[in-house]
Design a protein around this motif. Structure first.
Motif, PDB file in Angstrom:
ATOM      1  N   GLN A 174       0.834  -1.206   0.000  1.00  0.00           N
ATOM      2  CA  GLN A 174       0.000   0.000   0.000  1.00  0.00           C
ATOM      3  C   GLN A 174       0.870   1.257   0.000  1.00  0.00           C
ATOM      4  O   GLN A 174       1.877   1.330   0.702  1.00  0.00           O
ATOM      5  N   TYR A 187      -0.796  -1.207   7.481  1.00  0.00           N
ATOM      6  CA  TYR A 187      -1.386  -2.509   7.786  1.00  0.00           C
ATOM      7  C   TYR A 187      -1.812  -2.638   9.246  1.00  0.00           C
ATOM      8  O   TYR A 187      -2.575  -3.548   9.576  1.00  0.00           O
ATOM      9  N   SER A 188      -1.330  -1.756  10.104  1.00  0.00           N
ATOM     10  CA  SER A 188      -1.662  -1.856  11.523  1.00  0.00           C
ATOM     11  C   SER A 188      -1.787  -0.455  12.109  1.00  0.00           C
ATOM     12  O   SER A 188      -0.886   0.049  12.770  1.00  0.00           O
ATOM     13  N   ALA A 192      -5.621   2.030   8.631  1.00  0.00           N
ATOM     14  CA  ALA A 192      -5.724   0.722   7.992  1.00  0.00           C
ATOM     15  C   ALA A 192      -7.039   0.040   8.359  1.00  0.00           C
ATOM     16  O   ALA A 192      -7.708  -0.558   7.500  1.00  0.00           O
ATOM     17  N   GLU A 196      -9.977  -0.820   5.497  1.00  0.00           N
ATOM     18  CA  GLU A 196     -10.452  -2.178   5.229  1.00  0.00           C
ATOM     19  C   GLU A 196     -11.957  -2.292   5.461  1.00  0.00           C
ATOM     20  O   GLU A 196     -12.674  -2.930   4.687  1.00  0.00           O
ATOM     21  N   TRP A 248      -0.681  -7.901  12.035  1.00  0.00           N
ATOM     22  CA  TRP A 248       0.405  -7.075  11.513  1.00  0.00           C
ATOM     23  C   TRP A 248       1.145  -6.356  12.630  1.00  0.00           C
ATOM     24  O   TRP A 248       2.365  -6.118  12.530  1.00  0.00           O
TER      25      TRP A 248
END
Length: 322
Positions: A174, A187-188, A192, A196, A248
């Protein structure tokens, strides 16, 4: 009793408080963070508004006027503890923040990275009290980080140590607001989590039906706190999304343990309100991916005692201690 002001500037909110010598918040206030498309002066105005409101609230409450101001900023703070070099989620670029604020606030001012401030609060009063080696990870709009070694904050040669959120965990992944791809915070983090959830909703996934109903059908209301609330109420998709964020988180913590070998990892910031829905999966992944697992002591992973207040408590304390 002496008092001091702490102001914490994040990607979504500017929170402030007047604190006593023991880190207790005596009065507090907050504002939304101005959109990053606004000029730095707008953010500065917001900080000054928070400061002035705190003075008024302290006066109304009969609290002694503060003697110092500490500002925790979500960005790369130079070693001079005066300049914000770069803030991915704000408009600061080599911003002389202490000088600018000093023209409008007639008290000694210290500028500190917000994660450094949060770790200092936990070290002085909270989850890292009595610990000599600790790592702080703040999960909010992005990921902030801080390192304590031998009871001292590690700021690095240029003041920018601890920017763990911009470690690459997925090559070519990303796009991050820092300009690179695959950064850990993609991702974390709160961003994020929201990305999602909204992605599922916009795709009309049946998995998101209950989650959409939780916010009355308005996808824009799928914020980090709302998703966390849904997970705590048992929404399966929200639980799964937090577990993915937690996975993550564990990946990154295992990498940091290999590099830094602390006694404890402290997870703070707004996303940490999910508690074991987040930290359970993080601990599971960490235990599977820790280098030398089974043959070395493993760091503890705990939630910050002060949650989203850690930044302002630490900023106030560092502002007073110099």
């Amino acid at each position: 009793m002496s008092t001091r002001v702490g102001i914490d500037i994040g990607g979504t909110k500017v929170s402030g408080g007047v604190l006593d010598d023991d880190g207790r918040i005596l009065v507090r206030t907050r504002r939304d963070t101005p959109d990053r498309s606004n000029a730095p002066r707008i953010v500065e105005d917001t900080i000054v508004e928070v400061f002035e409101e705190l003075l008024a609230l302290a006066d109304e409450a009969g609290v002694e006027p503060p003697a110092t101001v500490g500002v925790g900023a979500a960005g790369f703070v130079a070693a001079d503890r005066a300049t914000v070099v770069f803030a991915p989620h704000l408009s600061w670029r080599n911003e002389p923040l202490r000088e600018s604020l000093g023209k409008r606030i007639d008290l000694p001012i210290v500028i500190e990275n917000d994660a450094n401030a949060a770790l200092w609060a936990e070290y002085r009063f909270g989850a890292a009290r009595g610990v000599t080696h600790a790592v702080m990870i703040t999960l909010g709009t992005g990921i902030g980080g801080a390192v304590l070694v031998g009871g001292h904050l590690v700021r690095g040669r240029y003041g920018i140590a601890g920017e763990f959120g911009h470690m690459q965990v997925v090559p070519g992944g990303q796009r991050c607001e820092c300009g690179n791809r695959g950064c850990w915070e993609q991702y974390s983090s709160g961003n994020a989590l929201v990305r999602e959830a909204r992605g599922l909703a916009m795709a009309n996934s049946p998995m998101a039906a209950d989650l959409i109903a939780h916010v009355g059908g308005d996808v824009e209301d799928l914020t980090g706190p709302r998703i966390t609330d849904a997970a705590k109420e048992g929404d399966a998709t929200a639980i799964e999304l937090l577990a993915e964020i937690g996975h993550w988180l564990g990946v990154g913590i295992a990498d940091l343990a290999a590099a830094l070998d602390p006694e404890v990892f402290i997870v703070g910031g707004g996303v940490s309100a999910a508690e074991d829905l987040l930290l359970g999966p993080a601990r599971d992944t960490f235990s599977r991916q820790l280098a030398g697992r089974g043959y070395r002591p493993a760091a503890r992973i705990v939630t910050a005692r002060f949650g989203p207040d850690a930044g302002l408590i630490g900023a106030a304390t560092l502002g007073a201690e110099g």
